[in-house]
Write a protein that holds these residues in place. Sequence first.
Motif, PDB file in Angstrom:
ATOM      1  N   ARG A   1       0.829  -1.185   0.000  1.00  0.00           N
ATOM      2  CA  ARG A   1       0.000   0.000   0.000  1.00  0.00           C
ATOM      3  C   ARG A   1       0.874   1.249   0.000  1.00  0.00           C
ATOM      4  O   ARG A   1       1.903   1.277   0.638  1.00  0.00           O
ATOM      5  CB  ARG A   1      -0.892   0.013   1.216  1.00  0.00           C
ATOM      6  N   ILE A  11      -7.097  -0.248 -10.450  1.00  0.00           N
ATOM      7  CA  ILE A  11      -7.130  -1.689 -10.698  1.00  0.00           C
ATOM      8  C   ILE A  11      -6.670  -1.912 -12.125  1.00  0.00           C
ATOM      9  O   ILE A  11      -7.133  -1.247 -13.041  1.00  0.00           O
ATOM     10  CB  ILE A  11      -8.555  -2.239 -10.505  1.00  0.00           C
ATOM     11  N   TYR A  33      -7.672  -0.819  -4.269  1.00  0.00           N
ATOM     12  CA  TYR A  33      -7.012  -2.103  -4.418  1.00  0.00           C
ATOM     13  C   TYR A  33      -8.020  -3.171  -4.800  1.00  0.00           C
ATOM     14  O   TYR A  33      -9.171  -3.123  -4.382  1.00  0.00           O
ATOM     15  CB  TYR A  33      -6.331  -2.505  -3.103  1.00  0.00           C
ATOM     16  N   ALA A  34      -7.570  -4.154  -5.548  1.00  0.00           N
ATOM     17  CA  ALA A  34      -8.389  -5.324  -5.867  1.00  0.00           C
ATOM     18  C   ALA A  34      -8.081  -6.392  -4.826  1.00  0.00           C
ATOM     19  O   ALA A  34      -6.930  -6.738  -4.610  1.00  0.00           O
ATOM     20  CB  ALA A  34      -8.074  -5.831  -7.263  1.00  0.00           C
ATOM     21  N   TYR A  35      -9.112  -6.876  -4.159  1.00  0.00           N
ATOM     22  CA  TYR A  35      -8.956  -7.911  -3.145  1.00  0.00           C
ATOM     23  C   TYR A  35      -9.453  -9.263  -3.620  1.00  0.00           C
ATOM     24  O   TYR A  35      -9.133 -10.283  -3.029  1.00  0.00           O
ATOM     25  CB  TYR A  35      -9.739  -7.544  -1.874  1.00  0.00           C
ATOM     26  N   ALA A  36     -10.280  -9.259  -4.660  1.00  0.00           N
ATOM     27  CA  ALA A  36     -10.895 -10.509  -5.098  1.00  0.00           C
ATOM     28  C   ALA A  36     -10.883 -10.593  -6.620  1.00  0.00           C
ATOM     29  O   ALA A  36     -11.019  -9.582  -7.308  1.00  0.00           O
ATOM     30  CB  ALA A  36     -12.334 -10.589  -4.588  1.00  0.00           C
ATOM     31  N   GLY A  51     -12.886  -4.839  -5.152  1.00  0.00           N
ATOM     32  CA  GLY A  51     -12.024  -4.250  -4.137  1.00  0.00           C
ATOM     33  C   GLY A  51     -12.592  -2.959  -3.603  1.00  0.00           C
ATOM     34  O   GLY A  51     -13.813  -2.801  -3.473  1.00  0.00           O
ATOM     35  N   ASP A  52     -11.686  -2.009  -3.332  1.00  0.00           N
ATOM     36  CA  ASP A  52     -12.086  -0.725  -2.760  1.00  0.00           C
ATOM     37  C   ASP A  52     -13.058   0.031  -3.658  1.00  0.00           C
ATOM     38  O   ASP A  52     -13.958   0.705  -3.180  1.00  0.00           O
ATOM     39  CB  ASP A  52     -10.862   0.168  -2.542  1.00  0.00           C
ATOM     40  N   HIS A  75     -16.644  -2.567   0.513  1.00  0.00           N
ATOM     41  CA  HIS A  75     -15.533  -3.036  -0.302  1.00  0.00           C
ATOM     42  C   HIS A  75     -15.752  -4.503  -0.644  1.00  0.00           C
ATOM     43  O   HIS A  75     -16.108  -5.302   0.226  1.00  0.00           O
ATOM     44  CB  HIS A  75     -14.211  -2.905   0.447  1.00  0.00           C
ATOM     45  N   LEU A  77     -14.664  -8.053  -1.035  1.00  0.00           N
ATOM     46  CA  LEU A  77     -13.569  -8.841  -0.481  1.00  0.00           C
ATOM     47  C   LEU A  77     -13.501 -10.248  -1.038  1.00  0.00           C
ATOM     48  O   LEU A  77     -12.461 -10.903  -0.941  1.00  0.00           O
ATOM     49  CB  LEU A  77     -13.699  -8.892   1.046  1.00  0.00           C
ATOM     50  N   SER A  78     -14.611 -10.740  -1.604  1.00  0.00           N
ATOM     51  CA  SER A  78     -14.608 -12.089  -2.183  1.00  0.00           C
ATOM     52  C   SER A  78     -15.647 -12.169  -3.296  1.00  0.00           C
ATOM     53  O   SER A  78     -16.657 -11.461  -3.266  1.00  0.00           O
ATOM     54  CB  SER A  78     -14.890 -13.148  -1.117  1.00  0.00           C
ATOM     55  N   THR A  93     -18.823  -8.562   0.857  1.00  0.00           N
ATOM     56  CA  THR A  93     -18.242  -7.267   1.202  1.00  0.00           C
ATOM     57  C   THR A  93     -18.095  -7.188   2.711  1.00  0.00           C
ATOM     58  O   THR A  93     -18.501  -8.104   3.420  1.00  0.00           O
ATOM     59  CB  THR A  93     -19.134  -6.103   0.710  1.00  0.00           C
TER      60      THR A  93
END
Length: 108
Positions: A1, A11, A33-36, A51-52, A75, A77-78, A93
Amino acid sequence: RPPSGSPAPPISLSRVDSRSHWAQQRHDLAPGYAYALAIDPSNTDNVYAGGDGGLFRTTDRGENWQESSTGLTGHVLSIAVHPEDGGIVFAGTGDAAFLSTDGGATWE
């Protein structure tokens, strides 16, 4: 980060071939950010990233991305795509779990 207060990078994902090789492409989809990441097993041209900045989807292996967050909160998350019916997509989320029955166009 990046350091606190610095803007997050956009992204930027693109799938190059069917062997799951990836190359970075800048699409400026959303800050954050991309989390998933999820690939539709019934049609691997369809990919979801979350993500965010919300949830985004591509139907052409990452060449073009569209925001697909209508009905989502928080956000992402998955993400999971039904193994036999790519129209059924789940997103988790920080607020709740969501279901889409139209390939991620809308969420409930």
